[in-house]
Design a protein around this motif. Structure first.
Motif, PDB file in Angstrom:
ATOM      1  N   ARG A 500      39.791  33.176 -98.826  1.00  0.00           N
ATOM      2  CA  ARG A 500      40.061  33.417-100.239  1.00  0.00           C
ATOM      3  C   ARG A 500      40.278  32.091-100.949  1.00  0.00           C
ATOM      4  NH1 ARG A 500      42.402  37.401 -97.236  1.00  0.00           N
ATOM      5  NH2 ARG A 500      41.867  39.562 -97.803  1.00  0.00           N
ATOM      6  N   ASP A 501      40.258  32.153-102.263  1.00  0.00           N
ATOM      7  CA  ASP A 501      40.419  30.935-103.077  1.00  0.00           C
ATOM      8  C   ASP A 501      39.360  29.899-102.716  1.00  0.00           C
ATOM      9  OD1 ASP A 501      42.713  32.008-104.294  1.00  0.00           O
ATOM     10  OD2 ASP A 501      43.977  31.297-102.657  1.00  0.00           O
ATOM     11  N   GLY A 523      37.177  33.689-105.843  1.00  0.00           N
ATOM     12  CA  GLY A 523      36.664  34.733-104.990  1.00  0.00           C
ATOM     13  C   GLY A 523      37.012  34.616-103.521  1.00  0.00           C
ATOM     14  N   ALA A 524      36.201  35.306-102.700  1.00  0.00           N
ATOM     15  CA  ALA A 524      36.454  35.406-101.269  1.00  0.00           C
ATOM     16  C   ALA A 524      35.136  35.555-100.533  1.00  0.00           C
ATOM     17  CB  ALA A 524      37.364  36.595-100.958  1.00  0.00           C
ATOM     18  N   SER A 561      33.759  38.516-103.164  1.00  0.00           N
ATOM     19  CA  SER A 561      34.348  38.528-104.505  1.00  0.00           C
ATOM     20  C   SER A 561      34.063  37.213-105.206  1.00  0.00           C
ATOM     21  CB  SER A 561      35.866  38.738-104.419  1.00  0.00           C
ATOM     22  OG  SER A 561      36.481  38.548-105.679  1.00  0.00           O
ATOM     23  N   LEU A 562      33.867  37.287-106.521  1.00  0.00           N
ATOM     24  CA  LEU A 562      33.749  36.097-107.366  1.00  0.00           C
ATOM     25  C   LEU A 562      34.858  36.064-108.413  1.00  0.00           C
ATOM     26  CD1 LEU A 562      29.979  35.281-108.096  1.00  0.00           C
ATOM     27  CD2 LEU A 562      31.699  33.828-107.034  1.00  0.00           C
ATOM     28  N   GLY A 563      35.898  36.830-108.179  1.00  0.00           N
ATOM     29  CA  GLY A 563      37.011  36.820-109.109  1.00  0.00           C
ATOM     30  C   GLY A 563      36.657  37.300-110.501  1.00  0.00           C
ATOM     31  N   VAL A 578      26.351  35.304-105.177  1.00  0.00           N
ATOM     32  CA  VAL A 578      26.122  36.698-105.559  1.00  0.00           C
ATOM     33  C   VAL A 578      26.977  37.573-104.644  1.00  0.00           C
ATOM     34  CG1 VAL A 578      24.431  38.554-105.819  1.00  0.00           C
ATOM     35  CG2 VAL A 578      23.756  36.183-106.262  1.00  0.00           C
ATOM     36  N   VAL A 579      27.809  38.402-105.218  1.00  0.00           N
ATOM     37  CA  VAL A 579      28.668  39.288-104.440  1.00  0.00           C
ATOM     38  C   VAL A 579      27.802  40.231-103.601  1.00  0.00           C
ATOM     39  CG1 VAL A 579      30.385  41.134-104.569  1.00  0.00           C
ATOM     40  CG2 VAL A 579      30.570  39.150-106.073  1.00  0.00           C
TER      41      VAL A 579
END
Length: 793
Positions: A500-501, A523-524, A561-563, A578-579
């Motif tokens: 993450r982060d 994101g993650a 994730s892209l937040g 791209v998620v």
């Protein structure tokens, strides 16, 4: 900077264990190089010499350049020898690299010596190595000198002291290559046969750019001279039998001197003022100072001391300083005096970064009868790369191992499974950015308003005071086992890591005026997979032994994730975040249908994932035959699967500067494949049409050039002979052992990739970083043959 003579062994530490020992920078693993050392108590001196001679051959035929002759070029007065006298429209071809004999046979010579010895309470090790290489292109060379020594002293059973010193000098001459119009491949593969000229003063003669031919490219000088000094002082003190203390002080200092020189010439080789001679010089200094302390308390307890505890605690401080001074000069009277101060005009500047890391670690290990262990550990890091508001980075871990085959209840299975160890670990890893990433920066820029030039500045990077480390939560589990009287052994590991982060350059609006995007925690990403190694003693007889070693791993990489941010490019316009896809997935508008009869190619309205950037499966297989205990014959195969490479060499030669017969000769490809690569070339018609009816060009549709990179490579075949002792007895016991090795490297490649080598990457560590696998005018790996002699005295 170490030679093979100086290395004892190499280990890789990964996952939670690496994070506890080395901090947030260890997310991808740490390579531990164990160097050779003296041996106290040996009371003798031994030495060895290594002599090696290698030959490198490119073993690659670059593609020809094609062009269609014009009316002017086919005329009797034409200076073009290929088109003169031909019919208009005739396709002619040329290969500048082969025509001028640009490739040569390279060589690689290495000499190494090492000696070690010691007395009752001391030991020492000394080594010297030299490597001198000449590449397959004219202005490509490498030379390295290395010296290393260590000394260890045991003044008492409670105290051990050690000192290490290493010195290396490396000189590299690099030719222009890759994405470079002054390079060998750029100058040759982007040239045109229509510019061939045999008048004696050719302007291009088939090369790209005016007067940019063999002499112009070969005269460019790119040199890098590196000096590196490493020193280590260490001591281990045991005031009590159950209490140990280890102290280590280290310094690593490197100084680079880089020079790029374009000589003064009267033939307008490079264009503009550069033809008057230009030079760029950069001096870089990198310093790293470390202090490590590790204490350990060991106690046993319980019945018959069945239980053992080890409590470790320590401190690690790392200080890193990087500085560079650069200057350039333009315009020389003579090439013999090409120093900066001899230039007509000069400019210069400097950069400086500094980073400090403080790490505190503690680990408790409980063991039962030396077969079951439980580890609890934590590390706390503070790094100056992060923003001032970022908290300390806490890296906890828990791990356990159990040698279940030593339990009584397992005894009935030991005839089938000789040993079995189970292990698992759970913890946190991380990654820190480069120094200064959190800071707002300015870029110097002069301005002139009233006729006087003054110093000024423009926005560089907005920085990010909230920047913090990437945080990865990792779980791994595995087993180590042996079978069949331990003739078969295997290791199997499953890992699952969620990061993450993520530290990624976050796109910002160009209207803000900053020259570069700031790093941000966005994101993650998920990484999971299996790793397996297998060792098999397939045959063990007096005359012949056969050992098989294999390894394989899988990788599932997914941006989860892209937040809340929309997808954005990570490098150029091909790799995106791209998620639901691999990080850096290849993207293009996808071909939906091809109507050959009507020359119509329909593509998607939006970008579509085209394939993985990272291989999802890798494997290797090595076989070693030992004959009569003295002759070893080995072969190594390895492979990577399920990944794509952007063949920008083909894309550029076929769609931008059209130099390929695939594009010019419509009989080379089928009509279907022609339309897939280039679309409809009928005048007035769009090359591609989207599903919604909009026009698209070859710059939107890369599907044919994002190609499978899957390969199997015969990496090395070698034969090593330990010279029988009876042949050495006549040397008066001077030579105790001799080994002769003949090896062939990069022997054979099996792949369907369209370029010469799917492993080449144009920009592995520059602007592309880890988010590119692009092949653009890049020289493939050369084949190497080497002969090595090792002597022990």
């Amino acid at each position: 900077d170490l030679s093979p003579d100086e290395i004892e062994s190499i280990e890789v530490v990964k996952g939670p264990a690496a994070a506890t020992l080395y901090g947030a920078d260890a997310s991808a693993g740490v390579i531990q190089i164990i160097t050779k050392k003296g041996r106290p108590g040996s009371n003798k001196f031994t030495q060895s010499v290594r002599l090696e001679e290698g030959r490198l051959n490119q073993d690659w035929t670059p593609p020809d350049n094609y062009g269609a002759c014009t009316a002017a070029l086919v005329a009797a007065t034409s200076v073009n020898p290929l088109c003169r006298g031909q019919a208009v429209g005739t396709l002619v071809h040329d290969n500048p690299l082969l025509r001028v004999g640009a490739f040569r046979t390279g060589h690689d010579r290495q000499v190494g010596w090492d000696g070690r010895g010691g007395g009752q309470n001391y030991g020492y090790f000394l080594s010297f190595s030299n490597q001198n290489s000449q590449g397959t292109l004219p202005n490509n060379a490498f030379e390295r000198y290395g010296i290393r020594s260590n000394f260890n002293y045991v003044p008492s059973p409670k105290l051990t002291m050690q000192a290490d010193f290493g010195l290396a000098q490396i000189k590299t001459d690099l030719p222009n290559n890759d994405n470079n119009i002054y390079g060998w491949l750029g100058g040759a593969l982007l040239g045109s046969p229509l510019t061939r000229d045999t008048t004696g003063t050719p302007s291009r003669d088939g090369w790209y750019g005016f007067n940019r031919h063999y002499n112009a490219i070969n005269s460019l000088q790119h040199q890098l001279l590196t000096h590196r000094v490493t020193t280590t002082l260490g001591a281990t003190y045991l005031p009590l039998s159950w209490f140990s203390n280890r102290f280590t002080l280290g310094m690593d200092y490197a100084q680079d001197e880089q020079q790029n020189f374009s000589p003064k010439n009267d033939s307008t080789w490079y264009g503009g003022a550069t033809d008057g001679g230009s030079i760029n010089q950069t001096a870089r200094g990198a310093e790293q100072y470390t202090f490590d302390y590790l204490g350990n308390l060991r106690r046993t307890f319980g019945a018959q001391d069945a239980w053992e505890s080890n409590l470790s605690f320590g401190l690690q401080v790392i200080s890193t300083r990087n500085k560079s001074v650069f200057a350039s000069g333009l315009g020389f009277v003579t090439n013999a005096n090409n120093s900066i101060d001899a230039a007509a005009t000069t400019t210069g500047g400097s950069n400086f970064t500094e980073q400090r890391t403080f790490g505190y670690l503690s680990q408790l290990q409980l063991g039962y009868e030396n077969r079951a262990f439980l580890q609890l550990g934590v590390r706390v890091d503070k790094n100056s790369s992060f923003g001032s508001s970022a908290p300390a980075f806490v890296l906890p871990k828990i791990g356990a191992t159990w040698t279940i085959s030593e339990e009584r209840f397992f005894a009935p299975l030991t005839p089938y499974i000789n040993t079995l160890r189970l292990r698992t670990a759970y913890g946190t890893t991380g990654r820190s950015p480069r120094p200064g990433s959190a800071l707002t920066t300015l870029v110097s820029a002069a301005y002139n308003i009233t006729g006087t030039t003054n110093a000024g500045a423009i926005p560089g990077n907005p920085g990010n005071s909230n920047l913090k480390p990437e945080r990865g939560t990792e779980y791994e589990a595995g087993a180590d086992a042996s079978f069949w009287d331990e003739r078969v052994s295997t290791e199997l590991t499953y890992f699952h890591k969620t990061t993450r982060d993520l530290i990624i350059a976050k796109p910002i609006a160009p209207s803000l005026g900053y020259a570069s995007n700031p790093l941000a925690n966005i994101g993650a990403v998920l990484n999971s997979g299996l790793e397996m190694t297998l060792n098999v003693t397939a045959l063990r007889t007096a005359p012949v032994e056969w050992d098989i070693r294999g390894g394989a791993n899988t990788l599932h990489n997914e941006l989860t994730s892209l937040g809340g941010l929309p997808p954005f490019n990570l490098y150029g316009q091909h790799n995106r975040a791209v998620v639901g896809q691999q990080l850096g997935v290849w993207m293009s508008k996808k071909i939906e249908s091809i109507d050959v009869a009507n020359s119509k190619v329909v593509v998607s309205d939006t970008l579509v994932p085209m394939g993985n950037l990272y291989p999802t499966v890798e494997w290797n297989l090595a076989n070693t035959f030992t004959i009569m205990k003295s002759l070893r014959i080995s072969a190594l195969l390895d492979a990577k699967r399920n990944f794509k490479v952007f063949n920008n060499t083909e894309f550029f030669r076929e769609t931008q500067l059209v130099r390929s017969n695939r594009r010019l000769d419509k009989t080379v490809l089928s009509r279907y494949d022609y339309l897939r690569r280039y679309g409809d070339d009928t005048p007035g018609n769009p090359a591609f049409v989207t599903v919604s009816g909009q026009a698209a060009t070859v710059n939107d549709v890369y599907e044919a050039f994002i190609q499978p990179g899957d390969f199997v490579r015969l990496r090395e075949v070698s034969a090593s002979l330990d010279v029988p002792q009876r042949f050495l007895n006549g040397l008066h016991n001077t030579v105790q052992g001799a080994t002769i090795t003949l090896a062939f490297q990069n022997v054979k490649l099996w792949t369907n990739y369209g370029g010469p080598d799917p492993e080449v990457i144009s920009d592995p560590s520059g602007t592309a970083g880890q988010f590119s696998r692009e092949d653009f005018l890049t020289l493939p790996n050369a084949k190497k043959t080497l002969l090595r002699l090792n002597l022990t005295f």
